[in-house]
Scaffold this active site. Structure first.
Site, PDB file in Angstrom:
ATOM      1  CD  GLU A  81      -2.505   1.750   0.332  1.00  0.00           C
ATOM      2  OE1 GLU A  81      -3.175   0.926  -0.307  1.00  0.00           O
ATOM      3  OE2 GLU A  81      -2.464   2.964   0.060  1.00  0.00           O
ATOM      4  CG  HIS A  95     -24.728  -0.802  -4.858  1.00  0.00           C
ATOM      5  ND1 HIS A  95     -25.527   0.289  -5.083  1.00  0.00           N
ATOM      6  CD2 HIS A  95     -23.487  -0.312  -4.685  1.00  0.00           C
ATOM      7  CE1 HIS A  95     -24.796   1.383  -5.061  1.00  0.00           C
ATOM      8  NE2 HIS A  95     -23.552   1.062  -4.815  1.00  0.00           N
TER       9      HIS A  95
END
Lengths: 482, 425
Positions: free
Chosen positions: A43, A61
């Site tokens: 990262e 969703h």
């Protein structure tokens, strides 16, 4: 457990290195950690979930409005099911509020049946078209003029921060090496690949590119130019918790040719979101808000829910979605390079993350990775920062066992000294006050640090937080008498 | 004189307790009302404060100027806070810090969290004295990047004076009222230079002596008619973008910005009880005896007038003790007092409920705020089109400075009439 922030990378050959510890990269690391593999998660910034994963609309969703038969539609549907189950197991706050797509003109009203049919094609059979009266019965504070709505019961709000953190925590506890401050600069493919990073060279047999906004740049390092990421900025306004009572559902706009539009949605922290804007930009760091963007949101918000604008604003932020100008995810395996690209993961990436991870694991097998036997991951249980579930300040049992859970430090969000301490000593500790906020809610409330800013910072720095000057008693400036 | 009340309901793990008066907030207003009530003979007067130390905002205001109105002397903030703590304790009030009132379990029953556990405290009267805070950058919708180095005066003062933390080297102060100049002093104390002070108004809003005193020896530009249009900086703040009324723009290089003033009451408890707020102050609507719309719940201090000086808040506490004691004796609560409202450019008035047959406000006056400079304004009090009172103010009134209106007209208002409206003619 290994999380490194400085110094050279370990001198070993990893089986898989994943570039990008956003929600997708962390999910992939967690998925692969279910096998006896040497895995590195790289990262560039100081924390997991520090890009698109931290600044979005935080919706889980159903995928009802996806383009049918796309990879995205399949992974969102599968991901919705997987993440719902995982959230229950890991204690990630989720509230199944359901969505209403309110139609404000006859054209939008006429579009609702097609949307309902599309939902069916996406495996979402529960939708229903409501008349105006039924809409206002459900949402009495909705602005005047709604003609009807499509009700989508499965749509939920979720905590995106806890989700990414749960994945990363579980992965690191299972042996994944998380290397922070570790940006990838070059890749020399070979057996193994040599990945040049800002913290030295890392060697790995397989490489996964989950670099979000930078996925196209990592792809180019390996000679691929199939897509380009155009950051699409979404500015959002977060309203005070007192606004929460105004809204019962996720209020989605009826999609038009111009995109998904502006929504009003509760957050699991008890606030209300208004946004996002959609602005295509060139700058992958342009996470600032603009006067025009905020004015547009207020204008849209005034239509959807006029009373919302009378409430105090707690925060304003902007996130960048990784748009590629292509209608689907750009997930590609390059077996000859033992390399998988996970690009173009747009706003649905949070929902789809676990399904993407399973899909990528399959692709890696196709690239020659022998995962070996699967093993069961140790379950994680994350601290709850959602308003719908008991927080430590409400729990007599916790406080009796440890009075630090009864010592409220951040008053607006009711974050206790014990929770901050736990975050600072956790498997994946925060690298900044922003990271601490995402783990605990401290500093995330309406006063934005007026009352608690210095106290939270003091506790953070006492733990030797990065960027903190060493503090010794008595070094404070002397009192100046005037 | 105490009648123990049954705790509202039992809750698992919550210790039920009863007191006579529960005061929430141990700033000057809360401490002053508790001191008076305890001195009047009430046995169980309890003051809660969520902070580790009592005293409220003055704890971290190391400048002088406290105590003039209520104690007739000049003290610095911490000394002033200590004085009020000692007075309340000496009178017999119980002071509990590190205890947060988190919500209501009944009309006069509050749930609390502290290191000692959870409680459910039922009182015969509750006094809210939760104060006010400055609106932070986001609430003011100032766009731009989200770097570190963005503070309010309150955050700055706590960092510097309570926690002895470093701040940046070069700061912009947004706002030009009293508190803004306090921010300047605190920044200098911490070794930071003031790059500029910015106000959207045409003039500073403090007394000229403060302005001259702050800027004479170590000058900094005071940018009037200027708004902050954005912040820049990734990681740490590196600039504040400003625009002058005439269209000129500039970016001021700095690593710290302090948003000062623009107060909002900490009205969370009041609002979560369903107590009606006043649209102007955003605090609970309250009458001349500090009564809110909820029987038995009083409000005092800067929760009612965001913001007056600490000593005015303390005077509130002193004046409120009488009404609280009377209520404990007779249980009276006005059913439907008349609202008092203001018209722009006036921003708020406190108190903002009256009973024409009832008492006048403390010191026989109302306090108002204006959003714009008013030069020799005429204040008019009307009800249903009828003029009750006119008063000429023979000076210029600055925003963020108090404007007072006498209360002689109260008795001429019609108790059954419409709202009373205060306007500038």
């Amino acid at each position: 457990m290994t999380v490194t922030t400085t110094g050279d990378l370990p001198d070993e050959v990893y089986d898989v290195a994943i570039v990008g510890a956003g929600v997708v990269g962390s999910a992939i690391a967690r998925e692969l950690a279910g096998h006896r593999l040497r895995i590195a998660l790289l990262e560039a910034s100081d924390d997991v979930g520090n890009g698109t994963s931290k600044a979005n609309t935080a919706i889980l969703h159903t995928g009802f409005d996806a383009t049918p038969d796309t990879l995205e539609a399949r992974l969102v549907r599968d991901g919705h099911r997987r993440l719902n189950a995982y959230a229950t197991e890991a204690g990630i706050p989720v509230e199944r509020l359901g969505a209403l797509l309110a139609a404000w003109d006859t054209e939008q009203l006429a579009a609702l049946p097609a949307l309902a049919e599309k939902a069916v094609r996406n495996g979402c059979h529960e939708t229903r078209i409501l008349g105006a009266d039924a809409v206002y019965a459900r949402e009495p504070r909705l602005g005047p003029g709604a003609l009807g709505a499509l009700h989508v019961p499965g749509e939920s709000v979720i905590c995106p921060w806890t989700t990414t953190l749960a994945y990363a925590t579980q992965a690191v506890r299972a042996g994944v090496h998380l290397h922070l401050h570790c940006a990838v600069r070059a890749v020399t493919t070979g057996e193994p690949h040599e990945v040049a990073t800002t913290r030295g060279v890392l060697r790995t047999r397989h490489l996964v590119n989950a670099a979000g906004l930078y996925a196209d740049e990592i792809d180019r390092l390996l000679g691929h130019t199939e897509f380009r990421v155009t950051p699409r900025r979404g500015q959002l306004i977060v309203f005070d918790k007192f606004a929460r009572g105004l809204v019962n559902h996720i209020l989605l706009p009826v999609p038009t040719a111009l995109g998904k539009g502006v929504l009003v949605a509760p957050t699991v922290y008890g606030n209300v979101l208004l946004g996002p804007t959609a602005e295509d930009l060139d700058d992958k760091q342009a996470t600032g808000s603009t006067a025009e963007g905020l004015a547009l949101l207020r204008e849209k918000g005034a239509r959807i829910m006029p009373e919302l604008l009378d409430e105090e604003v707690t925060a304003v932020y902007a996130g960048l979605r990784a748009a590629t100008g292509h209608g689907d995810y750009r997930i590609r395996a390059h077996p000859e390079q033992r390399y998988v690209t996970v690009g173009g993961i747009r706003s649905t990436g949070l929902t789809a993350s676990l399904a993407i991870a399973a899909h990528v694991a399959e692709l890696l097998t196709g690239c020659g990775l022998d995962p070996g036997p699967a093993r069961k991951l140790e379950p994680v249980r994350m601290p709850n920062i959602g308003e719908a579930f008991p927080r430590p300040y409400q729990r007599a049992d916790l406080i009796a066992a440890d009075p630090a859970y009864g010592t409220v430090v951040c008053h607006c969000e009711r974050v206790t000294r014990g929770e901050i301490r736990d975050a600072l000593t956790s498997t994946v500790p925060p690298g900044s006050l922003g990271g601490l906020q995402r783990r605990t809610r401290a500093l995330g409330g309406r006063c934005q640090g007026f009352s608690c800013g210095a106290a939270v910072r003091a506790q953070f720095e006492a733990h030797g937080g990065p960027g903190a000057p060493p503090r010794t008693p008595g070094t404070a400036p002397k009192e100046v008498r005037r | 004189m105490t009648t123990p009340t049954e705790p509202a309901t039992a809750a698992p793990g919550r210790r039920p307790r009863t007191v006579d008066v529960l005061v929430v907030g141990a700033g000057p207003a809360g401490l002053a009302v508790a001191a008076r009530l305890a001195a009047a003979g009430l046995d169980r007067v309890e003051v809660l404060d969520r902070e580790r130390h009592a005293g409220g905002i003055p704890r971290h205001c190391h400048h002088t100027g406290f105590g003039l109105r209520d104690l007739r002397r000049m003290m610095n903030g911490p000394d002033y806070a200590r004085h009020h703590i000692a007075t309340a304790l000496r009178a017999g009030a119980r002071l509990r810090t590190g205890v947060t009132a988190t919500g209501w379990a009944g009309p006069r029953t509050l749930d609390t969290t502290g290191p000692g556990g959870l409680e459910r405290i039922t009182a015969r009267a509750v006094v809210l004295a939760t104060g006010a805070r400055e609106r932070p950058r986001d609430a003011r919708l100032v766009p731009g990047d989200r770097p570190a180095g963005v503070l309010t005066t309150g955050g700055l003062q706590q960092a510097v004076h309570v926690h002895h933390q470093t701040v940046g080297r070069r700061a912009v102060v947004v706002g030009a009222e009293h508190i803004s100049y306090s921010a300047v002093l605190t920044l200098r104390h911490a070794g930071a230079e003031v790059a500029a002070m910015v106000t959207a108004l045409p003039h500073h809003q403090t007394v000229s002596a403060f302005d001259i005193g702050a800027r004479l020896r170590r000058p900094f530009p005071l940018l009037t008619d200027t708004t902050v249009t954005g912040l820049t900086g990734r990681g740490r703040l590196d600039g504040v973008r400003v625009r002058h009324r005439d269209g000129r723009t500039a970016t001021i290089a700095c690593d710290t910005v302090v948003f000062t003033g623009d107060w909002i009451p900490d009205h969370e408890l009041a609002r979560s009880a369903g107590i009606a707020l006043d649209h102007g102050t955003r605090g609970p609507a309250a009458d001349t005896e500090f009564r809110t719309g909820e029987p038995g719940v009083f409000a005092v201090g800067n929760l009612l007038h965001p913001v007056e000086t600490a000593d005015v808040a303390a005077l509130d506490g002193r004046f409120a003790a009488g009404p609280v004691l009377r209520h404990l004796t007779d249980g009276r609560w006005p059913a439907d007092p008349l609202p008092v409202r203001v018209r722009a450019p006036l921003r708020w008035i406190a108190p903002n409920r009256i009973d024409p047959d009832g008492p006048r406000p403390p010191l026989d006056r109302f306090t108002l705020r204006t959003a714009a400079f008013l030069t020799r304004p005429v204040l008019t009090v009307r009800q249903d089109g009828r003029t009750l009172h006119r008063r000429w103010v023979p000076r210029t009134v600055a925003p963020a400075r108090p404007l007072h209106l006498g209360a002689d007209w109260i008795a001429s208002a019609d108790p059954r009439g419409g709202p009373v409206l205060i306007a500038v003619d």
